[in-house]
Design a protein around this motif. Sequence first.
Motif, PDB file in Angstrom:
ATOM      1  N   MET A 104      46.870 -50.166  15.726  1.00 23.24           N
ATOM      2  CA  MET A 104      46.202 -51.449  15.867  1.00 23.24           C
ATOM      3  C   MET A 104      44.891 -51.018  17.177  1.00 23.24           C
ATOM      4  N   GLY A 105      43.817 -51.424  16.812  1.00 22.23           N
ATOM      5  CA  GLY A 105      42.802 -51.420  18.046  1.00 22.23           C
ATOM      6  C   GLY A 105      42.096 -52.865  18.368  1.00 22.23           C
ATOM      7  N   CYS A 106      41.768 -52.990  19.702  1.00 19.89           N
ATOM      8  CA  CYS A 106      41.000 -54.470  19.678  1.00 19.89           C
ATOM      9  C   CYS A 106      40.049 -54.165  20.861  1.00 19.89           C
ATOM     10  N   GLY A 107      38.801 -54.849  20.694  1.00 19.86           N
ATOM     11  CA  GLY A 107      37.751 -54.683  21.478  1.00 19.86           C
ATOM     12  C   GLY A 107      36.420 -54.613  20.855  1.00 19.86           C
ATOM     13  N   THR A 108      35.308 -54.182  21.640  1.00 20.14           N
ATOM     14  CA  THR A 108      33.987 -54.223  20.981  1.00 20.14           C
ATOM     15  C   THR A 108      34.006 -52.765  20.464  1.00 20.14           C
ATOM     16  N   VAL A 109      33.174 -52.609  19.438  1.00 18.99           N
ATOM     17  CA  VAL A 109      32.457 -51.368  19.105  1.00 18.99           C
ATOM     18  C   VAL A 109      31.245 -51.276  19.706  1.00 18.99           C
ATOM     19  N   HIS A 110      31.313 -50.430  20.680  1.00 15.67           N
ATOM     20  CA  HIS A 110      29.840 -50.231  21.406  1.00 15.67           C
ATOM     21  C   HIS A 110      30.121 -48.744  22.116  1.00 15.67           C
ATOM     22  N   TRP A 111      28.961 -48.005  22.193  1.00 15.81           N
ATOM     23  CA  TRP A 111      29.003 -46.585  22.804  1.00 15.81           C
ATOM     24  C   TRP A 111      30.053 -46.545  23.987  1.00 15.81           C
ATOM     25  N   ARG A 112      29.714 -47.758  25.029  1.00 18.58           N
ATOM     26  CA  ARG A 112      30.216 -47.575  26.294  1.00 18.58           C
ATOM     27  C   ARG A 112      31.709 -47.605  26.115  1.00 18.58           C
ATOM     28  N   LYS A 113      32.203 -48.067  24.937  1.00 20.64           N
ATOM     29  CA  LYS A 113      33.751 -48.107  24.641  1.00 20.64           C
ATOM     30  C   LYS A 113      34.482 -47.001  23.899  1.00 20.64           C
ATOM     31  N   SER A 114      33.503 -45.869  23.629  1.00 25.81           N
ATOM     32  CA  SER A 114      33.906 -44.912  23.065  1.00 25.81           C
ATOM     33  C   SER A 114      34.907 -44.713  21.820  1.00 25.81           C
ATOM     34  N   PRO A 115      34.385 -45.685  20.849  1.00 24.62           N
ATOM     35  CA  PRO A 115      35.054 -45.613  19.407  1.00 24.62           C
ATOM     36  C   PRO A 115      35.298 -44.381  19.043  1.00 24.62           C
ATOM     37  N   GLU A 116      34.573 -43.383  19.149  1.00 23.16           N
ATOM     38  CA  GLU A 116      34.933 -42.201  18.612  1.00 23.16           C
ATOM     39  C   GLU A 116      36.370 -41.426  18.965  1.00 23.16           C
TER      40      GLU A 116
ATOM     41  N   PHE B 131      38.988 -43.352  19.579  1.00 24.04           N
ATOM     42  CA  PHE B 131      40.175 -44.019  18.586  1.00 24.04           C
ATOM     43  C   PHE B 131      40.114 -43.399  17.472  1.00 24.04           C
ATOM     44  N   ILE B 132      39.124 -42.859  16.864  1.00 24.56           N
ATOM     45  CA  ILE B 132      39.038 -42.189  15.604  1.00 24.56           C
ATOM     46  C   ILE B 132      39.660 -40.767  15.842  1.00 24.56           C
ATOM     47  N   GLU B 133      39.332 -40.456  16.740  1.00 27.84           N
ATOM     48  CA  GLU B 133      39.760 -38.840  17.064  1.00 27.84           C
ATOM     49  C   GLU B 133      41.519 -39.001  17.116  1.00 27.84           C
ATOM     50  N   ILE B 134      42.047 -39.797  17.952  1.00 28.59           N
ATOM     51  CA  ILE B 134      43.438 -40.346  18.287  1.00 28.59           C
ATOM     52  C   ILE B 134      44.021 -40.383  17.271  1.00 28.59           C
ATOM     53  N   ALA B 135      43.332 -41.434  16.314  1.00 29.91           N
ATOM     54  CA  ALA B 135      43.827 -41.935  14.928  1.00 29.91           C
ATOM     55  C   ALA B 135      44.127 -40.779  13.814  1.00 29.91           C
ATOM     56  N   SER B 136      43.054 -39.812  13.857  1.00 34.75           N
ATOM     57  CA  SER B 136      43.262 -38.719  13.067  1.00 34.75           C
ATOM     58  C   SER B 136      44.236 -37.861  13.403  1.00 34.75           C
ATOM     59  N   LYS B 137      44.798 -37.537  14.678  1.00 33.89           N
ATOM     60  CA  LYS B 137      45.856 -36.782  14.984  1.00 33.89           C
ATOM     61  C   LYS B 137      47.151 -37.454  14.778  1.00 33.89           C
ATOM     62  N   ILE B 138      47.290 -38.745  15.149  1.00 35.30           N
ATOM     63  CA  ILE B 138      48.282 -39.642  14.466  1.00 35.30           C
ATOM     64  C   ILE B 138      48.547 -39.607  13.025  1.00 35.30           C
ATOM     65  N   TRP B 139      47.614 -39.675  12.235  1.00 35.13           N
ATOM     66  CA  TRP B 139      47.505 -39.615  10.800  1.00 35.13           C
ATOM     67  C   TRP B 139      48.223 -38.550  10.371  1.00 35.13           C
ATOM     68  N   SER B 140      47.941 -37.311  10.898  1.00 36.95           N
ATOM     69  CA  SER B 140      48.641 -35.969  10.263  1.00 36.95           C
ATOM     70  C   SER B 140      50.034 -35.900  10.772  1.00 36.95           C
ATOM     71  N   ILE B 141      50.549 -36.757  11.815  1.00 37.76           N
ATOM     72  CA  ILE B 141      51.932 -36.852  12.013  1.00 37.76           C
ATOM     73  C   ILE B 141      52.626 -37.632  11.464  1.00 37.76           C
ATOM     74  N   GLU B 142      52.360 -39.027  11.572  1.00 34.66           N
ATOM     75  CA  GLU B 142      52.938 -40.201  11.153  1.00 34.66           C
ATOM     76  C   GLU B 142      52.721 -40.856   9.811  1.00 34.66           C
ATOM     77  N   ASN B 143      51.439 -40.648   9.216  1.00 31.86           N
ATOM     78  CA  ASN B 143      51.153 -41.167   8.263  1.00 31.86           C
ATOM     79  C   ASN B 143      51.180 -42.914   8.190  1.00 31.86           C
ATOM     80  N   PRO B 144      50.323 -43.197   9.388  1.00 31.70           N
ATOM     81  CA  PRO B 144      50.680 -44.736   9.833  1.00 31.70           C
ATOM     82  C   PRO B 144      49.704 -45.638   9.045  1.00 31.70           C
ATOM     83  N   HIS B 145      49.931 -46.842   9.271  1.00 26.99           N
ATOM     84  CA  HIS B 145      48.989 -48.029   8.793  1.00 26.99           C
ATOM     85  C   HIS B 145      47.995 -48.379   9.699  1.00 26.99           C
ATOM     86  N   PHE B 146      46.676 -48.653   9.503  1.00 34.28           N
ATOM     87  CA  PHE B 146      45.606 -48.849  10.400  1.00 34.28           C
ATOM     88  C   PHE B 146      45.185 -50.124  10.107  1.00 34.28           C
TER      89      PHE B 146
END
Length: 167
Positions: A138-150, A152-167
Motif C-alpha cells: 500500500m502507498g499513502c501520500g501525494t502523487v507529486h514529482w517531489r515525492k518521487s512516485p516513480e 514506488f513503481i520501481e520498488i513495486a515492480s521488484k516486489i511483484w516479481s518476487i511475491e505476486n502481491p496485491h496493490f
Amino acid sequence: VYCIESQSSQKSKKNIQLEIEEFAGLNVKGVFINSIASAGFFDYWNRVTPVVAYIHEFPGIIKRYGKYIDLLKLKADRFVCDAVAVVNNLHEHFDIDTLNCDVVHPFVEDVPDNDFNKITKEIAREQLGVKKTDFLVMGCGTVHWRKSPEKFIEIASKIWSIENPHF
C-alpha cells in the motif's frame, strides 16, 4: 486554509498580503513552515514573528527553490530536520549553522496488536479480496514529482516479481 498558489495568478501581491493579514488576524504568535516549498509564504508575510522551518528535503530539491532557502535563512529562528543528513546538507550546501537545527525523526506508530485491530484488518482484507497470507503493498501520500512516485513503481515492480502481491 488559505492557498497562496491558487490566488497568485488572479490577484496582486498586495491583495494577497492583505488577505493573508486578514485571514491570520492580529494575534499570530509564530509561523511554522512545513517544507522548503512552503517558504514562498514569506513573499507575502512581513510581520516579525518567530519562525520554525521543518526541512526534510535534500540539496537537489532545495536548489529548485533557491530563493526560498535564502528567505528561510533570513526569517527562520529554528530549523527542524527529519534526519542528521538533512542538517549536514543544510550546513554544507547552504551555510546554515548546525547549532540552529534540531533533528526530529518522524514516524508512524505501529497499530497495537490487539483483537479489535486483528478483526479490523481481517475485514479490510476480505473487502479488498486479499487473503490473510497474501502480500499486500500500500502507498499513502501525494502523487507529486517531489515525492518521487516513480520510486514506488520501481520498488513495486521488484516486489511483484518476487511475491505476486496485491496493490
